[in-house]
Design a protein around this motif. Structure first.
Motif, PDB file in Angstrom:
ATOM      1  N   PHE A 207     -61.865  -8.008  18.373  1.00 30.55           N
ATOM      2  CA  PHE A 207     -62.756  -6.986  17.835  1.00 30.55           C
ATOM      3  C   PHE A 207     -63.694  -7.558  16.762  1.00 30.55           C
ATOM      4  O   PHE A 207     -64.741  -6.971  16.477  1.00 30.55           O
ATOM      5  CB  PHE A 207     -61.939  -5.834  17.254  1.00 30.55           C
ATOM      6  N   GLY A 208     -63.324  -8.670  16.165  1.00 30.76           N
ATOM      7  CA  GLY A 208     -64.193  -9.266  15.156  1.00 30.76           C
ATOM      8  C   GLY A 208     -65.331 -10.073  15.755  1.00 30.76           C
ATOM      9  O   GLY A 208     -66.274 -10.442  15.040  1.00 30.76           O
ATOM     10  N   ALA A 209     -65.247 -10.363  17.047  1.00 28.91           N
ATOM     11  CA  ALA A 209     -66.297 -11.168  17.691  1.00 28.91           C
ATOM     12  C   ALA A 209     -67.525 -10.306  17.973  1.00 28.91           C
ATOM     13  O   ALA A 209     -67.466  -9.078  17.985  1.00 28.91           O
ATOM     14  CB  ALA A 209     -65.763 -11.781  18.969  1.00 28.91           C
ATOM     15  N   LYS A 210     -68.639 -10.980  18.215  1.00 30.35           N
ATOM     16  CA  LYS A 210     -69.880 -10.284  18.531  1.00 30.35           C
ATOM     17  C   LYS A 210     -70.498 -10.870  19.797  1.00 30.35           C
ATOM     18  O   LYS A 210     -70.216 -11.995  20.182  1.00 30.35           O
ATOM     19  CB  LYS A 210     -70.869 -10.406  17.366  1.00 30.35           C
ATOM     20  N   GLY A 211     -71.338 -10.076  20.420  1.00 25.07           N
ATOM     21  CA  GLY A 211     -72.044 -10.556  21.590  1.00 25.07           C
ATOM     22  C   GLY A 211     -71.132 -10.781  22.777  1.00 25.07           C
ATOM     23  O   GLY A 211     -70.134 -10.087  22.996  1.00 25.07           O
ATOM     24  N   ARG A 212     -71.438 -11.850  23.519  1.00 25.39           N
ATOM     25  CA  ARG A 212     -70.704 -12.094  24.753  1.00 25.39           C
ATOM     26  C   ARG A 212     -69.228 -12.430  24.539  1.00 25.39           C
ATOM     27  O   ARG A 212     -68.389 -12.018  25.340  1.00 25.39           O
ATOM     28  CB  ARG A 212     -71.380 -13.219  25.540  1.00 25.39           C
ATOM     29  N   PRO A 213     -68.834 -13.165  23.484  1.00 21.40           N
ATOM     30  CA  PRO A 213     -67.406 -13.412  23.266  1.00 21.40           C
ATOM     31  C   PRO A 213     -66.594 -12.119  23.145  1.00 21.40           C
ATOM     32  O   PRO A 213     -65.464 -12.041  23.632  1.00 21.40           O
ATOM     33  CB  PRO A 213     -67.382 -14.221  21.967  1.00 21.40           C
ATOM     34  N   PHE A 214     -67.180 -11.106  22.499  1.00 17.83           N
ATOM     35  CA  PHE A 214     -66.466  -9.833  22.387  1.00 17.83           C
ATOM     36  C   PHE A 214     -66.302  -9.198  23.765  1.00 17.83           C
ATOM     37  O   PHE A 214     -65.214  -8.734  24.127  1.00 17.83           O
ATOM     38  CB  PHE A 214     -67.221  -8.882  21.461  1.00 17.83           C
ATOM     39  N   TRP A 215     -67.378  -9.146  24.540  1.00 12.81           N
ATOM     40  CA  TRP A 215     -67.317  -8.511  25.862  1.00 12.81           C
ATOM     41  C   TRP A 215     -66.361  -9.269  26.782  1.00 12.81           C
ATOM     42  O   TRP A 215     -65.654  -8.674  27.590  1.00 12.81           O
ATOM     43  CB  TRP A 215     -68.710  -8.442  26.480  1.00 12.81           C
ATOM     44  N   LYS A 216     -66.343 -10.605  26.613  1.00  9.69           N
ATOM     45  CA  LYS A 216     -65.433 -11.391  27.446  1.00  9.69           C
ATOM     46  C   LYS A 216     -63.978 -11.084  27.106  1.00  9.69           C
ATOM     47  O   LYS A 216     -63.131 -10.901  27.995  1.00  9.69           O
ATOM     48  CB  LYS A 216     -65.702 -12.880  27.256  1.00  9.69           C
ATOM     49  N   SER A 217     -63.654 -11.006  25.811  1.00 11.29           N
ATOM     50  CA  SER A 217     -62.273 -10.720  25.423  1.00 11.29           C
ATOM     51  C   SER A 217     -61.875  -9.305  25.818  1.00 11.29           C
ATOM     52  O   SER A 217     -60.733  -9.061  26.216  1.00 11.29           O
ATOM     53  CB  SER A 217     -62.104 -10.923  23.914  1.00 11.29           C
ATOM     54  N   LEU A 218     -62.814  -8.367  25.724  1.00  5.73           N
ATOM     55  CA  LEU A 218     -62.537  -6.987  26.128  1.00  5.73           C
ATOM     56  C   LEU A 218     -62.287  -6.910  27.632  1.00  5.73           C
ATOM     57  O   LEU A 218     -61.342  -6.258  28.094  1.00  5.73           O
ATOM     58  CB  LEU A 218     -63.713  -6.088  25.728  1.00  5.73           C
ATOM     59  N   HIS A 219     -63.130  -7.586  28.394  1.00  2.00           N
ATOM     60  CA  HIS A 219     -62.988  -7.623  29.854  1.00  2.00           C
ATOM     61  C   HIS A 219     -61.650  -8.227  30.261  1.00  2.00           C
ATOM     62  O   HIS A 219     -60.952  -7.693  31.130  1.00  2.00           O
ATOM     63  CB  HIS A 219     -64.142  -8.448  30.428  1.00  2.00           C
ATOM     64  N   ALA A 220     -61.276  -9.327  29.595  1.00  2.00           N
ATOM     65  CA  ALA A 220     -60.032 -10.013  29.941  1.00  2.00           C
ATOM     66  C   ALA A 220     -58.814  -9.156  29.592  1.00  2.00           C
ATOM     67  O   ALA A 220     -57.859  -9.060  30.372  1.00  2.00           O
ATOM     68  CB  ALA A 220     -59.960 -11.354  29.222  1.00  2.00           C
ATOM     69  N   ALA A 221     -58.829  -8.523  28.420  1.00  2.00           N
ATOM     70  CA  ALA A 221     -57.687  -7.713  28.003  1.00  2.00           C
ATOM     71  C   ALA A 221     -57.510  -6.495  28.911  1.00  2.00           C
ATOM     72  O   ALA A 221     -56.388  -6.172  29.342  1.00  2.00           O
ATOM     73  CB  ALA A 221     -57.863  -7.276  26.546  1.00  2.00           C
TER      74      ALA A 221
END
Length: 510
Positions: A207-221
């Motif tokens: 949740f602390g990430a921004k941009g694509r890293p956040f979307w990638k972690s959300l997608h993976a989880a």
């Protein structure tokens, strides 16, 4: 699942290493995950929305059609079913044929009858007529095929475009299996690649990430938490598909894994016989000649005007009596035999322990039978009953215990898939899985959008020295054999990848 692409268009080495892209085979898995997601994404959204709506059919329909479906409970007894059917028939133009009755004991629900309305040379339309069960007043009608839930169901199964849509939805379900398998493999944390990779860290979005890293972690989880439920959704839905599911159902029935042969013969004729008609010819094993449905080729239980038929009986031929039909066509005058009434059928079903929530397909010819289909939330209570339209004799009563092992498993899968088995909790779980799949499609699209180069598909780059990956290839081959339609499209994707994209790949990061 991929990593950040710098503005320069070149992959960031640090982000590549942190994501786990360095291990052999990563890009190959990612490439197949990309192709599967590219095809599945729009269909997942449609399936998620329509499936969620259909799960709540019992709650939604009374809100949509309150003046037709809902009545005020009264202390007076309900009118006989035959009297209500006559009232419904009288409200329609001449030529309307009653084809189905819905039996409901709920004191707050109306009586429903379905009629086929002829339109000259055009196919007949089906119309539901609703009658107040206490006074016989006409409450209204609904076109069966234009009813909101029926439209939603056909959108879910066929995209409202018939057979092509049915095949597309089946392919989307099959490719979802590839997407799930490759997605879990890409998500799996590997310490050998990233020292900070832990299972616990991979279970929650960053949740602390921004941009694509956040979307990638959300997608993976989301993908990980939904993987088991999504797999169950796909596997429980595939038996109902129009191509593979239909063939699988026929095969299961033939080899006694669906509805065993003994459930259909038993030495009893499965047809109505006109009073006075001679005995039908016997086969070499004493089975009735009409049992193989030679007089009605191609007609199976799924073809009857019933809203729901248990999967186990869908491919079974519809009972008919060739001899009775022949006698009815005889030129010699004969008195019209008395017909078993709808009220008598309802009384029989009550004696068999089925009180409410079932449908009766009415005999459409002199050789037809009353076909009762009871499709409750608990699969163990499913019933399919044939009743002779003249004598009222129960020709066969097929229950869950008569199903083969495959059909019993599929019956439970169907009830869970539709959110029916354990009430509201089941509906909410199905909703979470459905909307979660839609979220996967949306987050996957956002990830692609954030890293896409101009005028390119932005497929992940092919590995220069990919490992053999024999297990994955064997798995894809097995999927292609089990689901031939998918196998053909996998071959097409592989050829397209080699020919169209092989020489002009876009450099992308992981």
């Amino acid at each position: 699942m991929s990593t950040t692409m710098p503005a320069s268009g070149r992959p960031d080495a640090r982000s590549t290493h942190a994501s786990g892209a360095a291990y052999p085979g990563y890009r190959t898995l990612w490439r197949w995950h990309f192709y599967a997601g590219l095809f599945v994404m729009p269909f997942l959204i449609v399936l998620a929305i329509t499936g969620t709506i259909y799960c709540f059919q019992p709650q939604i329909e009374p809100l949509l059609y309150p003046h037709r479906l809902v009545v005020a409970p009264q202390a007076t007894p309900r009118l006989p079913a035959d009297a209500l059917l006559a009232r419904a028939q009288a409200s329609l133009p001449p030529g309307a044929q009653a084809i189905r009755a819905h039996i409901e004991a709920n004191p707050a629900r109306s009586a429903e009858f379905v009629f086929a309305l002829p339109h000259g040379n055009a196919p007949a339309t089906k119309e539901s007529v609703y009658v107040n069960p206490y006074n016989g007043d006409l409450l209204g009608t609904l076109d069966v095929d234009r009813r909101f839930m029926q439209v939603d169901r056909m959108l879910h199964r066929k995209l409202l475009i018939g057979k092509p849509g049915e095949l597309l939805m089946e392919l989307a379900a099959c490719w979802t299996l590839v997407m799930i398998g490759t997605g879990v493999a890409l998500w799996w944390p590997r310490r050998s690649v990233s020292p900070n990779a832990t299972l616990r860290a991979a279970l929650l979005p960053r949740f602390g990430a921004k941009g694509r890293p956040f979307w990638k972690s959300l997608h993976a989880a989301i993908g990980f938490w939904l993987a088991a439920g999504a797999l169950a959704f796909v596997l429980s839905g595939l038996p109902w598909t129009g191509s593979w599911g239909k063939q699988f159902k026929a095969l299961a029935t033939r080899v006694s894994l669906g509805a065993p042969r003994g459930a259909w013969g038993g030495g009893l004729p499965l047809q109505s016989t006109l009073p006075g008609a001679g005995h039908a010819a016997q086969g070499e094993h004493g089975e009735h000649a009409g049992h193989d449905m030679a007089s009605m080729p191609g007609m199976v239980m799924d073809d009857l005007p019933l809203p729901n038929v248990p999967w186990a009986v869908g491919a079974v031929p519809v009972p008919q009596s060739p001899e009775a039909a022949a006698q009815s066509a005889d030129d010699s005058p004969a008195p019209t035999p008395a017909r078993w009434t709808l009220d008598q059928v309802v009384a029989q079903m009550a004696a068999l322990g089925v009180q409410s929530g079932y449908d009766i397909a009415l005999p459409a010819s002199a050789s037809g039978v009353y076909t009762v289909s009871y499709f409750p939330p608990d699969p163990k209570r499913e019933r399919t009953v044939y009743i002779d339209q003249y004598s009222g004799k129960v020709l066969k009563d097929i229950r869950y215990a008569d199903y083969g092992a495959v059909s019993q498993v599929i019956s439970y899968g169907t009830s869970l898939h539709m959110g029916r088995y354990f009430g509201l909790a089941n509906q909410l779980i199905c909703t979470a899985i459905s909307l979660g799949l839609a979220a996967l499609a949306v987050t996957g699209f956002v990830m692609w959008w954030l890293r896409r180069p101009a005028r390119a598909l932005a497929a992940p780059a092919r590995e220069r020295a990919a490992p053999p990956m024999r297990s994955w290839k064997a798995g894809l081959v097995v999927l292609g054999i089990v689901f031939p339609l998918m196998g053909a499209t996998m071959l097409g994707v592989w050829l397209l990848d080699k020919i169209a994209f092989g020489r002009r790949e876009t450099l992308s990061s992981s």
